[in-house]
Design an enzyme around this catalytic site. Structure first.
Site, PDB file in Angstrom:
ATOM      1  N   ALA A 167      35.380   7.162 -19.952  1.00  0.00           N
ATOM      2  CA  ALA A 167      33.954   7.068 -19.650  1.00  0.00           C
ATOM      3  C   ALA A 167      33.186   7.976 -20.602  1.00  0.00           C
ATOM      4  O   ALA A 167      33.770   8.833 -21.252  1.00  0.00           O
ATOM      5  CB  ALA A 167      33.683   7.496 -18.211  1.00  0.00           C
ATOM      6  N   ASN A 220      26.598   9.631 -21.847  1.00  0.00           N
ATOM      7  CA  ASN A 220      25.271   9.408 -22.418  1.00  0.00           C
ATOM      8  C   ASN A 220      24.175   9.849 -21.455  1.00  0.00           C
ATOM      9  O   ASN A 220      24.238   9.568 -20.265  1.00  0.00           O
ATOM     10  CB  ASN A 220      25.091   7.924 -22.714  1.00  0.00           C
ATOM     11  CG  ASN A 220      26.298   7.308 -23.370  1.00  0.00           C
ATOM     12  OD1 ASN A 220      26.701   7.738 -24.443  1.00  0.00           O
ATOM     13  ND2 ASN A 220      26.922   6.355 -22.696  1.00  0.00           N
ATOM     14  N   GLU A 245      31.816  13.157 -15.973  1.00  0.00           N
ATOM     15  CA  GLU A 245      30.706  12.694 -16.833  1.00  0.00           C
ATOM     16  C   GLU A 245      29.376  13.230 -16.300  1.00  0.00           C
ATOM     17  O   GLU A 245      28.499  13.606 -17.078  1.00  0.00           O
ATOM     18  CB  GLU A 245      30.682  11.170 -16.927  1.00  0.00           C
ATOM     19  CG  GLU A 245      32.000  10.525 -17.380  1.00  0.00           C
ATOM     20  CD  GLU A 245      32.614  11.123 -18.635  1.00  0.00           C
ATOM     21  OE1 GLU A 245      31.877  11.744 -19.434  1.00  0.00           O
ATOM     22  OE2 GLU A 245      33.842  11.001 -18.810  1.00  0.00           O
ATOM     23  N   GLU A 296      34.254  19.860 -23.529  1.00  0.00           N
ATOM     24  CA  GLU A 296      35.301  19.120 -22.817  1.00  0.00           C
ATOM     25  C   GLU A 296      36.207  20.029 -21.975  1.00  0.00           C
ATOM     26  O   GLU A 296      36.489  19.726 -20.820  1.00  0.00           O
ATOM     27  CB  GLU A 296      36.127  18.271 -23.790  1.00  0.00           C
ATOM     28  CG  GLU A 296      35.332  17.134 -24.450  1.00  0.00           C
ATOM     29  CD  GLU A 296      34.728  16.133 -23.463  1.00  0.00           C
ATOM     30  OE1 GLU A 296      35.080  16.172 -22.271  1.00  0.00           O
ATOM     31  OE2 GLU A 296      33.880  15.321 -23.904  1.00  0.00           O
TER      32      GLU A 296
HETATM   33  N1  BES Z   1      32.975  12.590 -23.949  1.00  0.00           N
HETATM   34  C1  BES Z   1      34.138  11.966 -23.430  1.00  0.00           C
HETATM   35  C2  BES Z   1      34.280  10.537 -23.887  1.00  0.00           C
HETATM   36  C3  BES Z   1      34.910  10.413 -25.239  1.00  0.00           C
HETATM   37  C4  BES Z   1      36.276  10.551 -25.368  1.00  0.00           C
HETATM   38  C5  BES Z   1      34.163  10.156 -26.356  1.00  0.00           C
HETATM   39  C6  BES Z   1      36.858  10.440 -26.619  1.00  0.00           C
HETATM   40  C7  BES Z   1      34.734  10.055 -27.604  1.00  0.00           C
HETATM   41  C8  BES Z   1      36.089  10.190 -27.738  1.00  0.00           C
HETATM   42  C9  BES Z   1      34.122  11.955 -21.902  1.00  0.00           C
HETATM   43  O1  BES Z   1      33.380  12.966 -21.323  1.00  0.00           O
HETATM   44  C10 BES Z   1      35.534  12.200 -21.486  1.00  0.00           C
HETATM   45  O2  BES Z   1      36.029  13.257 -21.711  1.00  0.00           O
HETATM   46  N2  BES Z   1      36.161  11.186 -20.899  1.00  0.00           N
HETATM   47  C11 BES Z   1      37.553  11.238 -20.540  1.00  0.00           C
HETATM   48  C12 BES Z   1      37.754  11.280 -19.061  1.00  0.00           C
HETATM   49  C13 BES Z   1      37.552  12.644 -18.479  1.00  0.00           C
HETATM   50  C14 BES Z   1      37.618  12.620 -16.980  1.00  0.00           C
HETATM   51  C15 BES Z   1      38.535  13.662 -19.011  1.00  0.00           C
HETATM   52  C16 BES Z   1      38.158   9.986 -21.100  1.00  0.00           C
HETATM   53  O3  BES Z   1      37.409   9.115 -21.553  1.00  0.00           O
HETATM   54  O4  BES Z   1      39.378   9.869 -21.100  1.00  0.00           O
HETATM   55 ZN    ZN Z   2      34.232  14.833 -21.248  1.00  0.00          ZN
END
Ligand code: BES
Ligand code: ZN
Length: 857
Positions: free
Chosen positions: A265, A268, A301, A323
């Site tokens: 996810a 944005n 998110e 992150e």
């Molecule tokens: N910002 C990330 C999405 C993302 C991941 C963008 C890789 C570009 C490259 C988002 O906040 C995220 O970390 N998503 C994780 C899930 C989260 C619960 C750890 C994902 O997409 O796996």
């Molecule tokens: Zn993230």
């Protein structure tokens, strides 16, 4: 012919320079169309240096249609491979571009693309350059105004970041909607969505009384399965107010579910876009684990709205700033919702499964990497999960109150700006953390190893704990890290004699004195897993059995039983034959005895360690030996505890719709008991599994039974798979489970099955979820992926090459399992590296795949 490597020069942290030009405000008009979309951009650019340099705008696969500077049409300049370079006369200018892009031809799923007839975007990390010419870096913060225009029938819903503005009809069956985002943001947080979507709506009143309209946008048929995501969102909003004092800041918060998505996810601003698998759930289609993942991802998110959006990252080297911090926040949230001990067990298991091997392999990097070629390869377990462990350690050092004040200071001090890890550490230092020391964790890769010994002075009734730390990188010792420690000393009879949870290692060697030690002490190290480290030596087996029975720290109790199993497996492999497992069987028996008090905990405790975790402890991984040893242990447990396991299996009854922690725990325990009972493909367990499958009133039970059956040679297995397929063929995220469960089967014919599944009409390598389910499902199958002829590796390599032509980010993720080749015994290691070399020789590789391949050979 050997192709010369064409990898670009890496980007380096040390080369950071502020942007030459800023873009304080921008407006965009999208003439949306699946085949050809026109993007009209108007950028207000301001020089950010004393001397004026050319304005360089990133751009990728953009067709430049027109260009104006300060209102004056320009002859179309040459567009370089990486973008547009413009000479600007003054310190301010208005740059207007019109570009054409092709959403339906965009198989990379970065930028604007089509998914199931709808249009959506993914811009992190560097996807915005595929939408418009722009300085695509996170330290350029811009206030966006967006107008979307599209065909009313094809795209009745038009969503953007921020708050909704004007909307209405245009001529020719088209309509428009305007969106205004008052918060300056980097372009990676930009998003638009257009399509046929229905909303599940709700609202949330913030602590200061602002009413926020919430909507989850899904296909009409999925509305009924969106309630859990909505509930999770409201819980997350309330939690962030209560625990971090963070309020939401826009009038609306939209979540959109899409079927084709590279990640889980994306945060944005005001318009989160989700992989549908992290939105849709009901008891019939989602497991308890899916429900929990949805809550965690929705929260994650949402939490980025502060940790990532209001305070963003200066550059992509700082990725863990948003992150790692946000993962820690979502872990805290999940712990508060469920059982903290079980959540901790899950997080640590995942750290050990993914981050420890990464840190011990060719792609090892610090939580803040020093260089990268393709940033999307650095969204790693190290940045995310080790990054979260670092925040956890700092929070533990400061204590809840000071940690909260430090976070408040960080958010207040950097609101609306792009920050660095140093900024975060400085905020922690303001509340008393030794940040200079702690900073080492961000720049050293590798997992530290602690060597602990206890000296007992029986006459004085005291003991000295000596702990030495060593962290090696390429054989050289690195500087000592600040390592918090929580330890206890037990007597052989299970009596706890002393415990300390406030120790801090700061030197290569530290010693700690314990008093009141009236019997030879048994050491329990790293209780609660407060530090992400290895500990040696492993306690003797009788000591582990004692700790598994008597530790009062539940993580440590769990870990003692796991270590006991590891040590039985290691002995079995060294002896080449199944040794007595009596102590393990006894420990599992006594753990099982407490199942009524805490089924969820007992389930985790009696679960055998994964084969890959066993391999991580071997000097060189020997997959068949591990598999055989683990099967032998499973057989011993079944033989010794059949009555107990059947009793648990029959007693764990729930109503499928009951999502209480207790019901979830009972279902988990039932599934794990069944897995143990299935040892040796026992006929009684097979028919029990089939009965459970057929009678299941929820996906958790159905899936537990199906996965137990999946390894079986019995005809019930095919029958269950057929029933499952017919029932769920119309549910993509459920069908992924059907692919994955077959890929993970330990049956001897799994490779052939996987090859057939790749030709299945419902297999589609363009869909990242489906590709992952099959390819990574199989690559994680230690028993069958590592066959002696290398046929499993050849199959995976073919998938990598096929996927790379479609979606490089998706392809690069499939290389990981092969990149571990050095860890494997002959013949496997050699066969894996042959495949890597073959991938490396293939023409036209993306830089995503090339970077992973080249850094591992
Ligand atoms: N910002 C990330 C999405 C993302 C991941 C963008 C890789 C570009 C490259 C988002 O906040 C995220 O970390 N998503 C994780 C899930 C989260 C619960 C750890 C994902 O997409 O796996
Ligand atoms: Zn993230």
């Amino acid at each position: 012919m050997q192709r010369k490597s064409k990898l670009p020069e890496p980007r380096r942290l040390q080369d950071y320079a502020p942007p030459d030009w800023l873009v304080p405000a921008a407006s965009f008009r999208f003439e949306l169309d699946a085949v050809r979309t026109l993007v009209h951009a108007r950028l207000e650019v301001v020089c950010n240096r004393d001397d004026i340099r050319a304005l360089v705008l990133d751009g990728e696969e953009l067709e430049l249609v027109s260009l104006r500077i300060d209102g004056v049409a320009q002859p179309l300049p040459n567009v370089g491979a990486d973008g547009l370079t413009l000479a600007i006369a003054g310190r301010h200018a208005v740059v207007e571009t019109v570009v054409a892009i092709r959403p339906s031809a965009n198989t990379q799923l970065m930028g604007l693309y089509a998914s199931g007839g709808n249009l959506c975007t993914q811009c992190e990390a560097e996807g915005f350059r595929r939408i418009s010419f722009f300085p695509d870096r996170p330290d350029v913060l811009t206030r966006y105004a967006v107008r979307l225009e599209a065909d009313l029938r094809a795209f009745p819903v038009l969503l953007g970041n921020g708050n909704p503005g004007d909307a209405g009809l245009l001529g020719g069956g088209r309509h428009f909607a305007e969106w205004d985002d008052p918060f300056p943001k980097p372009c990676y947080l930009f998003a638009v969505v257009a399509g046929q979507l229905e909303a599940l709506r709700d609202s949330f009143v913030t602590a200061s009384g602002r009413v926020v309209g919430l909507a989850i946008w899904v296909a009409a048929a999925d509305i009924d399965r969106s309630g859990h995501a909505m509930l999770s969102l409201k819980q997350a909003m309330a939690w962030d107010e209560r625990v971090y004092g963070r309020e939401y800041d826009l009038d609306v918060f939209n979540i959109v579910a899409v079927n084709d998505f590279n990640f889980g996810a994306m945060e944005n601003k005001g318009l989160n876009i989700f992989n549908a698998r992290y939105v849709l759930a009901d008891a019939d289609t989602a497991t308890d684990h899916d429900f929990d993942s949805i809550a965690a991802v929705v929260a994650h998110e949402y939490f980025h709205n502060w940790s990532g959006n209001r305070v963003t990252c200066r550059d992509w080297f700082q990725l863990a700033l948003k992150e790692g911090f946000t993962v820690y926040r979502d872990q805290q949230f999940s712990a508060d919702l469920g059982s903290p001990a079980v959540r901790r067990i899950e997080s640590v298991r995942s750290l050990r499964l993914h981050q420890f091997p990464e840190d011990n392999g060719p792609m090892a990097h610090p939580v803040r990497p020093e260089s990268y070629i393709e940033i999307s390869n650095f969204y790693t377990a190290t940045v995310y999960n080790k990054g979260a462990e670092l925040i956890r350690m700092m929070a533990g050092q400061l204590g809840a109150e000071r940690y909260r004040r430090a976070c408040d200071g960080y958010f207040a001090g950097h609101d609306g700006t792009a920050a660095t890890v140093e900024d975060f550490l400085a905020a922690m230092a303001a509340e008393g953390l030794d940040a200079a020391l702690f900073a080492r964790w961000y720049s050293q890769s590798g997992t530290p190893t602690l060597t602990a010994t206890v000296e007992h002075f029986a006459g004085d009734g005291c003991a000295l704990l000596h702990v030495a730390q060593a962290s090696r990188r390429h054989g050289t010792l690195q500087e000592p890290l600040p390592i918090p420690l929580s330890v206890a000393l037990f007597a052989a009879d299970g009596r706890r004699m002393a415990a300390r949870d406030d120790l801090l290692l700061t030197d290569a060697e530290n010693s700690f004195l314990f008093e009141g030690i009236d019997a030879p002490p048994i050491l329990s190290m790293n209780r609660g897993f407060v530090a992400p480290v290895h500990v040696q030596p492993a306690p003797a087996r009788d000591a582990l059995a004692m700790l598994a029975a008597h530790e009062d720290d539940r993580f440590a109790r769990y870990d003692a039983l796991q270590q006991l199993m590891h040590s039985a497996l290691a002995e079995g492999m060294a002896a080449g034959t199944a040794l007595g497992h009596a102590d393990v069987v006894a420990a599992v028996r006594s753990a099982l005895a407490g199942w009524q008090d805490d089924p969820a905990f007992v389930a985790e405790a009696v679960l055998l360690p994964a084969e890959s975790l066993v391999g991580d402890r071997q000097h060189k991984v020997d997959p068949p030996a591990i598999h055989a040893a683990r099967e032998a242990l499973r057989l011993s447990i079944r033989a010794g505890l059949a009555d107990e396991l059947w009793a648990v299996f029959h007693a764990c009854r729930t109503h499928g719709g009951d999502l209480s922690a207790r019901a979830k725990g009972l279902r988990r325990l039932k599934g794990i008991a069944l897995g143990l009972l299935m040892a040796g493909d026992a006929a009684d367990a097979t028919s029990a599994a089939f009965g459970m499958f057929s009678a299941a009133d929820c996906m958790t039970d159905r899936m537990a039974a199906l996965s137990a059956l999946s390894h079986s040679a019995a005809p019930e297995r095919d029958a269950a798979l057929r029933v499952f397929f017919e029932r769920y063929r119309g549910f993509p995220e459920v069908l992924d489970k059907w692919f994955a469960v077959q890929a993970a089967s330990t049956r001897g014919d799994t490779l052939e099955t996987v090859q057939m599944l790749a030709d299945h009409p419902l297999f589609d390598a363009r869909n990242p979820n489906r590709l992952r389910a099959l390819a990574l499902g199989f690559a994680g199958n230690q028993a069958r992926f590592h066959d002696r002829k290398g046929a499993g590796y050849a199959w995976l390599a073919a998938q990598v090459l096929a996927a790379d032509r479609i979606n490089p980010q998706s392809a690069a993720r499939l290389v990981g399992p092969l990149a571990r080749w050095r860890r494997l015994m002959p013949p496997w290691g050699g066969l894996m590296s042959d495949r890597l070399l073959a991938i490396g020789r293939s023409p036209g590789l993306s830089k995503d795949v090339r970077e992973v391949v080249e850094s591992s050979i």
